[in-house]
Scaffold this motif. Structure first.
Motif, PDB file in Angstrom:
ATOM      1  N   THR A   1      32.986  29.019  49.531  1.00  0.00           N
ATOM      2  CA  THR A   1      32.442  30.273  49.447  1.00  0.00           C
ATOM      3  C   THR A   1      33.374  31.289  48.693  1.00  0.00           C
ATOM      4  N   SER A   2      34.626  31.354  48.628  1.00  0.00           N
ATOM      5  CA  SER A   2      35.394  32.318  48.289  1.00  0.00           C
ATOM      6  C   SER A   2      35.364  32.437  46.604  1.00  0.00           C
ATOM      7  N   LEU A   3      34.862  31.359  45.947  1.00  0.00           N
ATOM      8  CA  LEU A   3      34.677  31.356  44.435  1.00  0.00           C
ATOM      9  C   LEU A   3      33.091  31.674  44.330  1.00  0.00           C
ATOM     10  N   ASN A   4      33.051  32.524  43.214  1.00  0.00           N
ATOM     11  CA  ASN A   4      31.737  32.896  42.700  1.00  0.00           C
ATOM     12  C   ASN A   4      31.041  31.501  42.115  1.00  0.00           C
ATOM     13  N   PRO A   5      29.834  31.108  42.641  1.00  0.00           N
ATOM     14  CA  PRO A   5      29.343  29.906  42.075  1.00  0.00           C
ATOM     15  C   PRO A   5      28.881  29.944  40.625  1.00  0.00           C
ATOM     16  N   LEU A   6      28.600  31.291  40.019  1.00  0.00           N
ATOM     17  CA  LEU A   6      27.995  31.390  38.908  1.00  0.00           C
ATOM     18  C   LEU A   6      29.117  31.608  37.598  1.00  0.00           C
ATOM     19  N   PHE A   7      30.221  31.864  38.072  1.00  0.00           N
ATOM     20  CA  PHE A   7      31.271  32.001  37.035  1.00  0.00           C
ATOM     21  C   PHE A   7      32.126  30.703  36.827  1.00  0.00           C
ATOM     22  N   ALA A   8      32.764  30.496  35.664  1.00  0.00           N
ATOM     23  CA  ALA A   8      33.654  29.512  35.187  1.00  0.00           C
ATOM     24  C   ALA A   8      35.096  29.793  36.054  1.00  0.00           C
ATOM     25  N   VAL A   9      35.700  28.714  36.280  1.00  0.00           N
ATOM     26  CA  VAL A   9      36.970  28.914  36.862  1.00  0.00           C
ATOM     27  C   VAL A   9      37.808  29.985  36.070  1.00  0.00           C
ATOM     28  N   GLU A  10      37.902  29.475  34.726  1.00  0.00           N
ATOM     29  CA  GLU A  10      38.552  30.696  33.730  1.00  0.00           C
ATOM     30  C   GLU A  10      38.475  31.866  33.930  1.00  0.00           C
ATOM     31  N   SER A  11      37.087  32.333  34.024  1.00  0.00           N
ATOM     32  CA  SER A  11      36.639  33.701  34.289  1.00  0.00           C
ATOM     33  C   SER A  11      37.166  34.207  35.606  1.00  0.00           C
ATOM     34  N   GLN A  12      37.102  33.489  36.745  1.00  0.00           N
ATOM     35  CA  GLN A  12      37.484  34.004  37.838  1.00  0.00           C
ATOM     36  C   GLN A  12      39.188  34.122  37.860  1.00  0.00           C
ATOM     37  N   LEU A  13      39.893  33.095  37.068  1.00  0.00           N
ATOM     38  CA  LEU A  13      41.234  33.106  37.210  1.00  0.00           C
ATOM     39  C   LEU A  13      41.921  34.153  36.238  1.00  0.00           C
ATOM     40  N   THR A  14      41.274  34.781  35.306  1.00  0.00           N
ATOM     41  CA  THR A  14      41.711  35.591  34.453  1.00  0.00           C
ATOM     42  C   THR A  14      41.493  36.791  34.497  1.00  0.00           C
ATOM     43  N   GLU A  15      40.301  37.312  35.288  1.00  0.00           N
ATOM     44  CA  GLU A  15      39.888  38.730  35.333  1.00  0.00           C
ATOM     45  C   GLU A  15      40.925  39.673  35.814  1.00  0.00           C
ATOM     46  N   ALA A  16      41.618  38.997  36.908  1.00  0.00           N
ATOM     47  CA  ALA A  16      42.506  39.908  37.681  1.00  0.00           C
ATOM     48  C   ALA A  16      43.912  40.098  36.705  1.00  0.00           C
ATOM     49  N   MET A  17      44.014  39.143  35.912  1.00  0.00           N
ATOM     50  CA  MET A  17      45.237  39.348  34.983  1.00  0.00           C
ATOM     51  C   MET A  17      44.735  40.350  33.768  1.00  0.00           C
ATOM     52  N   ARG A  18      43.712  40.242  33.609  1.00  0.00           N
ATOM     53  CA  ARG A  18      43.252  41.190  32.389  1.00  0.00           C
ATOM     54  C   ARG A  18      43.151  42.538  32.930  1.00  0.00           C
ATOM     55  N   PHE A  19      42.800  42.883  34.223  1.00  0.00           N
ATOM     56  CA  PHE A  19      42.702  44.480  34.735  1.00  0.00           C
ATOM     57  C   PHE A  19      44.037  44.662  35.060  1.00  0.00           C
ATOM     58  N   HIS A  20      45.160  43.845  35.677  1.00  0.00           N
ATOM     59  CA  HIS A  20      46.044  44.280  36.339  1.00  0.00           C
ATOM     60  C   HIS A  20      47.303  44.354  35.298  1.00  0.00           C
ATOM     61  N   LEU A  21      47.483  43.149  34.433  1.00  0.00           N
ATOM     62  CA  LEU A  21      48.689  43.039  33.500  1.00  0.00           C
ATOM     63  C   LEU A  21      47.949  43.186  32.212  1.00  0.00           C
ATOM     64  N   LYS A  22      47.152  43.604  31.900  1.00  0.00           N
ATOM     65  CA  LYS A  22      46.298  44.238  30.578  1.00  0.00           C
ATOM     66  C   LYS A  22      46.916  42.972  29.594  1.00  0.00           C
ATOM     67  N   LEU A  23      46.666  41.946  29.954  1.00  0.00           N
ATOM     68  CA  LEU A  23      46.519  40.544  29.155  1.00  0.00           C
ATOM     69  C   LEU A  23      45.325  40.629  28.191  1.00  0.00           C
ATOM     70  N   ASP A  24      45.480  39.969  27.176  1.00  0.00           N
ATOM     71  CA  ASP A  24      44.590  39.837  26.368  1.00  0.00           C
ATOM     72  C   ASP A  24      44.009  38.418  26.566  1.00  0.00           C
ATOM     73  N   LYS A  25      42.673  38.040  26.311  1.00  0.00           N
ATOM     74  CA  LYS A  25      41.953  36.694  26.489  1.00  0.00           C
ATOM     75  C   LYS A  25      42.854  35.609  26.270  1.00  0.00           C
ATOM     76  N   GLY A  26      43.645  35.432  25.392  1.00  0.00           N
ATOM     77  CA  GLY A  26      44.373  34.251  24.887  1.00  0.00           C
ATOM     78  C   GLY A  26      45.353  34.274  25.893  1.00  0.00           C
ATOM     79  N   ASP A  27      46.336  35.202  25.943  1.00  0.00           N
ATOM     80  CA  ASP A  27      47.497  35.308  26.850  1.00  0.00           C
ATOM     81  C   ASP A  27      47.091  35.109  28.476  1.00  0.00           C
TER      82      ASP A  27
END
Lengths: 576, 323
Positions: free
Chosen positions: A106-132
């Protein structure tokens, strides 16, 4: 460990309060203090309601309103953390504090792919772009041991197993290089072998990355296996704290001793589980005696026919294909399984999730039809080949106790009606008044007060509800009770009480129990004989003493070696 | 999967058969067509001749069979009142109703979703309470009252908007649209709001309930624990989960909007199918009534069948097994 750096987490004199509707205040945590150095795993142990999760939530900034921090301070990586606002200068939740939750389903959102759930925190906190962010996500998945990380990035949570999901959750928690990880019951929802892998992963992460881990758990075995320090909590207060070895070997506080004693042992069989406090025996015992008198003599005791035998049972689950005639996917949940239960014994069925043990329980209780083979009750086929329709006495003879006492009692019915239902349905009482006395007797036999019959299920705790489920099963005066994980959603001390109750009832009424469990220690304590299953097949069956002392099948040996126990305490292994 | 599909289609066909039987019975027994069609002083022989030429002397089953064959070939009879084929009449009125329903659906989604989210995020705020209270009014006021009040205020008193009709329409082939002229667009506003009001409150309440549910779920707590921005959590993560049931309900509601546009179309004299039906009722124009019945039945059966099949496709347990 680095002595110069600030502790990953320092809690001092923390008090968390919940104002109640009537104006008074409930103190969930009182004067709690603990320190976690980088690279250290600190376990926070206690039963439900002890306040351990409240501390975890406070540190993660997830304290739910109206809860509030009334006193004390929290420092993360040496910086003061404002738990009320959930912020601190220089500390960002998710970047510096990672979170791992209990249930990876239940702690992963069933409607989003693993990539999106893994990368969102990095994109917001570390300001990484999509590729990085993506290449870092790949590294993370690799470091938590997920095979084919490229393919997994595109997967949705439901396409991963429980263990893989928990690895993804861990990867997400690590994504921004946190100083501290709060892991709230990270392995409770997992199988023993997966649990072992996840625990090893956490230990490695603490050692190699120097992350401080606050491990909230109720499982003493887990604590023994990976924690450096342990803090035991009871009713919001810290009862005992110290190094794992010290606390588990020589607990000082009475509660700590009792809690550790209640953990089912896998190494030797005890007569009863040690329990906390009084079991309130007197009334219960006489009620049980009356129950037994009413049920009449167990007529089959002299009889040599097994009470239940399962012969070459197979169960297939199929999904139909797109075209007529095509069979689609077929999945064999139970594959040629045979075993039999003698009257009056406790038979254990163990295995990891998906091994088919619950399917067998469902076949026995008539909820699933077998594809081949048959089930005999006292020589009469009740499922599969030659089965007759199950009518009155047969249905009555086999009752079930389910895993989750929260969903298996109808929340809109009073306990009295729930318990009298089977009695009236099978016409076991001649009048309503007689049924009511029977209900009172049942409630007393499971160790509750007679006035329980007037109340609704929500008025009871998990353990009390499970007692009521047992009372309901007993109401039908069964000969065989199928218990599907009867204690796996309960606290250790409550588990000990429920298991003792089942033992007492078995002794008092001559019941036969089919106990299904993934907890090997529980099985050892409860069962006369045990069968081990894997992937639908029965690998081994033996007397439980034989099976636990000299397991024959390699899989059984492996399972036994993976169970975290109090005998293998971290730091002692070299010494032993 | 194929079995599911087949059984759903079978069920749909069965329902349509029953609907067509009801519609046929209406033809046959609501008034005598011979009496309606023949001259007033026609002799008994003339009537019998007419009866024979219309095939009404045949056994009931044969007549029903003929009715089915004609209906399947697209011939729904000739309107008594307009003396034109019913299929033609319906095709003419269909665009008006569909456009009105589209406007109402867009309106209810565009307002209902944000309002629902607002109520879920700030359940104790003034705005949320106001919206909740108003939604009760919206859900309990009959459509014709809303319509008449709107006309009174915006058309009669203020004179801003037209009170009836579609305004100027543009013909694109057989489809006539009101979307391309100013007066056409203006005409959509009042009937659109009237028709949307009920669905809007429904969607709002659904979104609110789902959103509250989703916000307390583990994966949202996990997202919070990862320190993601609140806006992102609410509108990108939680909203998507909350919208799943909304999609289903909206699909089903489009069917009832078309069927129940009757009241709105009557109040606003909207030249759609509902108005056609009401006029047919007052003139006992049985072929039109029967055709309308068939059409609405078909619409509901179609939408429900599609939704059922979609369920079977989307069902996560089926997905999980094939994965």
């Amino acid at each position: 460990m680095n002595a110069q750096s600030a502790p990953a987490l320092a809690i001092d004199g923390l008090r968390v309060e919940y104002p109640l509707a009537n104006g008074s205040v409930f103190t969930a945590v009182e004067n709690a203090s603990l320190v976690i150095q980088p690279g250290e795993i600190h376990a926070l142990v206690g039963e439900s309601g002890a306040g351990k999760t409240t501390i975890g939530n406070t540190v993660m900034g997830l304290l739910e309103k109206p809860g509030r921090v009334a006193a004390g301070s929290i420092h993360i990586d040496g910086k003061k953390f404002d738990a009320v606002k959930g912020s601190a200068t220089g500390i960002v939740l998710g970047r510096d504090v990672g979170a791992i939750f209990q249930d990876p389903m239940t702690s992963l959102n069933p409607l989003f792919a693993v990539e999106s759930q893994l990368t969102e925190a990095m994109r917001f906190h570390l300001k990484l772009d999509k590729g990085d962010a993506r290449s870092r996500a790949l590294e993370l998945l690799e470091s938590v041991g997920i095979p084919e990380p490229k393919r997994r990035l595109k997967a949705y949570p439901h396409q991963l197993s429980g263990g893989q999901r928990q690895r993804v959750v861990i990867a997400a928690a690590l994504s921004c290089n946190p100083k501290l990880v709060v892991a709230d019951e990270p392995t409770t929802a997992l199988d023993v072998s997966v649990q072992a892998q996840i625990l090893k992963l956490l230990r490695d992460l603490a050692d190699s990355r120097g992350i401080g881990i606050l491990l909230v758990t109720h499982n003493m075995g887990v604590v023994a296996q990976i924690a450096d320090h342990v803090t035991i909590m009871h009713r919001g207060k810290v009862v005992e704290t110290g190094s794992t070895q010290e606390v588990l070997r020589h607990p000082k506080a009475a509660y700590a001793r009792a809690l550790i004693g209640a953990v089912p042992r896998i190494d030797q069989r005890l007569d009863r589980f040690p329990v906390l406090g009084d079991e309130g025996k007197g009334r219960a015992e006489s009620a049980r005696a009356e129950l037994r008198a009413k049920a009449g003599r167990s007529e089959a005791n002299a009889d040599e026919t097994p009470i239940l035998s399962i012969e070459n049972l197979c169960v297939d689950y199929t999904t139909s294909g797109w075209l007529p005639g095509s069979t689609g996917h077929r999945f064999r949940a139970v594959d040629d399984v045979s075993f039999s239960l003698r009257s009056g014994e406790v038979f254990g069925l163990v295995g990891e999730s998906g091994c088919g043990k619950t399917t067998i329980a469902n076949v026995v209780s008539g909820l699933v039809r077998p594809s081949a083979g048959r089930v005999l009750y006292r020589g009469q086929s009740i499922a599969g080949e030659g089965a007759t329709r199950r009518v009155g006495p047969l249905r009555q003879a086999i009752q079930m106790i389910f895993q989750d006492p929260y969903s298996s009692l109808n929340s809109r019915m009073r306990i009295g009606s729930i318990l009298s239902e089977p009695i009236l349905f099978y016409r076991l009482a001649t009048s309503r008044a007689e049924a009511e006395t029977d209900v009172t007797r049942l409630i007393e036999a499971v160790g509750l007060d007679a006035d329980a019959s007037q109340r609704f299920p929500h008025a009871f705790s998990g353990g009390q509800r499970q007692r009521l489920s047992i009372a309901r099963a007993l109401g039908a005066r069964p000969k065989l009770i199928v218990c599907d994980e009867p204690t796996s959603s309960l606290d250790v001390s409550v588990q000990a009480q429920i298991l003792n109750l089942l033992k007492d009832l078995r002794d008092a009424t001559g019941l036969t129990l089919l106990l299904i469990s993934h907890d090997l220690a529980v099985v050892r304590q409860m069962c006369d004989r045990v069968a081990v299953m894997r992937q639908g097949q029965l690998l081994e069956q033996a007397d439980s003493e034989t099976l636990f002392d000299k397991p024959q099948h390699p899989y059984t040996q492996e399972l036994l070696s993976l169970v975290p126990t109090l005998d293998r305490i971290r730091g002692e292994t070299q010494a032993a | 999967m194929f079995k599911v599909l087949l059984s759903r289609l079978g069920q749909a066909a069965l329902v349509m058969l029953v609907v067509s039987a009801v519609s046929f019975v209406m033809f046959r027994y609501v008034g005598d067509p011979v009496a309606t069609m023949s001259r007033e002083n026609a002799s008994v022989e003339e009537k019998a001749e007419l009866r024979r030429s219309l095939g009404l002397d045949q056994p009931l089953v044969v007549q029903y069979g003929r009715f089915l064959t004609r209906t399947l070939s697209g011939d729904l009879g000739i309107s008594y009142r307009n003396q034109r084929p019913v299929t033609e009449l319906i095709a003419e009125r269909l665009p008006a109703t569909l456009e009105l329903v589209i406007v109402a659906t867009i309106l209810s989604l565009a307002l209902g979703i944000p309002l629902g989210v607002l109520c879920a995020l700030k359940p104790d705020g003034v705005a949320a309470r106001l919206v909740q209270a108003l939604s009760l009014v919206g859900i309990s006021t009959p459509t014709f009252v809303t319509g008449i009040v709107l006309i009174l205020v915006f058309a009669v008193s203020l004179g801003w908007l037209p009170s009836f009709g579609r305004g100027q329409v543009v013909d694109l082939g057989w489809w006539s649209t009101g979307f391309l002229t100013i007066s056409g667009l203006k005409s959509f506003i009042l009937p659109g709001i009237t028709l949307a009001l009920y669905q809007l409150t429904l969607i709002m309440r659904l979104v609110r309930a789902e959103m509250i549910d989703v916000l307390s779920s583990d994966y949202i707590r996990f997202a919070k624990a990862r320190g993601l921005p609140t806006r992102y959590i609410h509108f990108r993560l939680a909203l998507r989960n909350a919208l799943m049931p909304v999609i289903t309900v909206t699909g089903l509601q489009i069917g009832s909007l078309i069927a129940f546009a009757i009241v709105t179309e009557t109040v606003f004299q909207w030249p759609g199918m509902g108005l056609l039906f009401i006029q047919a009722v007052s003139f006992v124009d049985i072929p039109v009534m029967a055709a309308y019945l068939l059409f609405v039945g078909l619409l509901f059966v179609l939408i429900n069948t599609v939704v059922d099949i979609l369920y079977a496709v989307v069902d996560p347990r089926l997905r999980a097994r094939s994965a």
